[in-house]
Write an enzyme that holds these catalytic residues in place. Structure first.
Site, mmCIF file in Angstrom:
data_model
loop_
_atom_site.group_PDB
_atom_site.id
_atom_site.type_symbol
_atom_site.label_atom_id
_atom_site.label_comp_id
_atom_site.label_asym_id
_atom_site.label_seq_id
_atom_site.Cartn_x
_atom_site.Cartn_y
_atom_site.Cartn_z
ATOM 1 N N SER A 1 0.827 -1.202 0.000
ATOM 2 C CA SER A 1 0.000 0.000 0.000
ATOM 3 C C SER A 1 0.864 1.256 0.000
ATOM 4 C CB SER A 1 -0.910 0.023 1.232
ATOM 5 O OG SER A 1 -1.786 -1.071 1.242
ATOM 6 N N GLU B 1 -6.588 -2.559 -9.050
ATOM 7 C CA GLU B 1 -7.571 -2.296 -8.001
ATOM 8 C C GLU B 1 -7.200 -1.084 -7.145
ATOM 9 O OE1 GLU B 1 -8.633 -7.058 -7.433
ATOM 10 O OE2 GLU B 1 -7.341 -6.021 -5.991
ATOM 11 N N PRO B 2 -7.208 0.118 -7.701
ATOM 12 C CA PRO B 2 -6.937 1.300 -6.880
ATOM 13 C C PRO B 2 -8.115 1.626 -5.968
ATOM 14 C CG PRO B 2 -7.565 1.960 -9.085
ATOM 15 C CD PRO B 2 -7.460 0.460 -9.103
ATOM 16 N N GLY B 3 -7.826 2.108 -4.786
ATOM 17 C CA GLY B 3 -8.861 2.559 -3.860
ATOM 18 C C GLY B 3 -8.503 3.917 -3.309
ATOM 19 N N ARG B 4 -7.429 3.957 -2.513
ATOM 20 C CA ARG B 4 -6.945 5.211 -1.921
ATOM 21 C C ARG B 4 -6.707 6.284 -2.991
ATOM 22 N NH1 ARG B 4 -3.190 5.041 2.634
ATOM 23 N NH2 ARG B 4 -2.806 2.900 1.959
ATOM 24 N N TYR C 1 -1.126 2.864 12.575
ATOM 25 C CA TYR C 1 0.012 2.759 11.671
ATOM 26 C C TYR C 1 1.040 3.882 11.813
ATOM 27 C CZ TYR C 1 -3.746 0.172 9.303
ATOM 28 O OH TYR C 1 -4.789 -0.651 9.017
ATOM 29 N N CYS D 1 -9.942 8.687 25.652
ATOM 30 C CA CYS D 1 -9.162 8.442 26.865
ATOM 31 C C CYS D 1 -7.965 7.543 26.541
ATOM 32 C CB CYS D 1 -10.059 7.793 27.917
ATOM 33 S SG CYS D 1 -9.328 7.803 29.557
ATOM 34 N N GLU D 2 -7.107 8.022 25.649
ATOM 35 C CA GLU D 2 -5.902 7.328 25.212
ATOM 36 C C GLU D 2 -4.829 8.354 24.889
ATOM 37 O OE1 GLU D 2 -5.254 4.114 24.934
ATOM 38 O OE2 GLU D 2 -7.261 3.278 25.261
#
Length: 468
Positions: A236, A314-317, A364, A391-392
């Site tokens: 990716s 197969e492009p998506g982004r 990521y 709360c992280e």
């Protein structure tokens, strides 16, 4: 010996000459800033969007999606035609999927790639032609396979020996011959401009190269299945051709060997084409990628004396990523002194969303940019971190950015390049409802996915109705 202080900002981040500027490589082409500093997207003022639909809010520029779809289809059609091949370009639905989006991309000539029963139903409800749907997934359930065969999905990408037999039984029960591709791990993993080539890949998807001949023989042994070819996906956010070229060499070699035992008309090389999220990102133009990838396949075929097969991608982004902008309202602003030996402060800017609407930074370490959207500012840029309300401590929206030092509660912040994987990965952590998705075009806005409410969350909690 003393240790020299290190900069709290990454090397790629530069203090901007103008903290109000919108980088055209990252923002939709329609994004503009008015004389009073207010950002508009698709001709719609972000203040009006926030007033009408609330924040956080996913904003999707329809014309931007359509333009990327047309450009990418044209790029691959041109590249394939130069080598006497046909091509089909699938939109990878996992990036973002809604019935409206399905209509946009199919209008522009794209097929659809889905990987679950839910994505399949959205594609069908959006009007996608079943024959132009490809169904992925490493663990498709019997019910999902049954539905795919029942509606006439054009291609099922098989991922295991178990699935081959399961799909064959399903197709036989329906009295059809189901076309399939075999997903193969080429041993190439690519990201940005780098790739790694190995003999094996330790991952859940697909067959090892050494297993592929047995998988092909298993498919061909079933009268209810028809083997169309091979499929491979190497990674990716890829900016260059090198990884695809190396993978193509391995796949064409396998394709040639399998072709000797029967017709094998198709080779699907997947997607993974990258976009710019920050000023440090510099993806190659899609025309260059398409020409380079198809040429690599053609060269490998010529070296083996075989024709170039039909191709699929197969492009998506690359279709939807740059078309999306997320709007937030600033809630608190807090300067924090850093222990860098230089007296540096970082401005923590808390917004009303966070990892529930964009978990990619937490998952990521994904990097984004942000801009003040409801006004412009002449204040000096301040090193900032945009954080969410969860709360992280890892609830970070934009890890490193220079925002105007006078950013204040009530301001609207816009984070561009959020069209891909933000809505798809969103959740309800801390019981925060997911935002709406609003499509903008030619000065108008319409909701294409409504916002969740607290009532929606409570409706699934049986105890809230006194039943548990």
């Amino acid at each position: 010996m003393s240790v020299p202080p290190t900069s709290p900002a990454p090397a790629w981040l530069r203090v901007p000459d103008d903290a109000n500027a919108l980088d055209p490589r990252i923002w939709p082409a329609s994004a503009t800033r008015s004389a009073d500093g207010v950002v508009s997207i698709g001709g719609v003022d972000v203040r009006e969007l926030a007033r009408t639909h609330g924040t956080p809010l996913y904003v999707l520029d329809e014309d931007e999606v359509r333009a990327h779809a047309r450009r990418i289809v044209a790029a691959f059609e041109t590249a394939a035609a130069a080598h006497g091949a046909a091509v089909r370009v699938y939109y990878a639905g996992k990036a973002f999927l809604s019935t409206a989006l399905v209509r946009w991309v199919t209008d522009e000539g794209m097929a659809l790639d889905v990987c679950t029963g839910g994505e399949l139903e959205i594609a069908l409800r959006g009007g996608a032609t079943p024959e132009r749907i490809g169904f992925h997934g490493n663990n498709k359930s019997p019910a999902e396979l049954d539905r795919a065969v029942q509606v006439g999905v054009g291609t099922v990408i098989v991922d295991s020996f178990v699935e081959i037999d399961r799909l064959a039984d399903t197709a036989a029960r329906h009295g059809v011959v189901q076309p399939v591709l075999i997903r193969v791990n080429s041993g190439v993993h690519a990201e940005t401009h780098e790739f790694l080539a190995t003999a094996h890949e330790d991952q859940k998807f697909g067959f090892a190269m050494a297993q592929a001949p047995d998988a092909a023989a298993r498919v061909r042994a079933h009268p209810s299945l028809r083997l169309l070819g091979l499929h491979c996906h190497i990674g990716s956010q890829i900016f260059g051709v090198a990884g695809f070229a190396e993978s193509a060499a391995r796949l064409v070699d396998l394709h040639a060997r399998l072709r000797a035992h029967g017709d094998l008309p198709l080779l699907n090389l997947g997607g993974g084409f990258g976009i710019a999220y920050t000023a440090a990102d510099d993806p190659a133009p899609i025309e260059d990628l398409a020409a380079g990838i198809v040429a690599a396949v053609a060269d490998e075929c010529a070296a083996r004396g075989i024709p170039v097969p039909d191709l699929a991608f197969e492009p998506g982004r690359a279709i939807v990523g740059q078309a999306g902008v997320t709007l937030y309202e600033v809630g608190t602003v807090k300067p924090v002194a850093l222990d860098d030996g230089a007296g540096t402060q970082r401005l923590y800017v808390s917004v009303d969303g966070g990892m529930s609407d964009n978990p990619r930074p937490a998952l990521y370490g994904a990097q984004y940019t942000a801009r003040l959207a409801s006004r412009s500012s002449d204040a000096a840029p301040a090193l900032s971190r945009v954080v969410g309300k969860h709360c992280e401590s890892g609830d970070i929206v934009v890890d490193h950015e220079y925002l105007p030092g006078d950013v204040t509660p009530g301001d609207l912040l816009a984070v561009p390049a959020t069209g891909a994987y933000c809505f798809s990965l969103a959740g309800n952590y801390n019981h925060v409802p997911r935002p709406a998705v609003v499509a903008v075009r030619a000065g108008t806005a319409r909701v294409i996915v409504r916002a969740e409410t607290i009532a929606d969350l409570l409706s699934r909690d049986v105890g809230a109705e006194g039943k548990a």
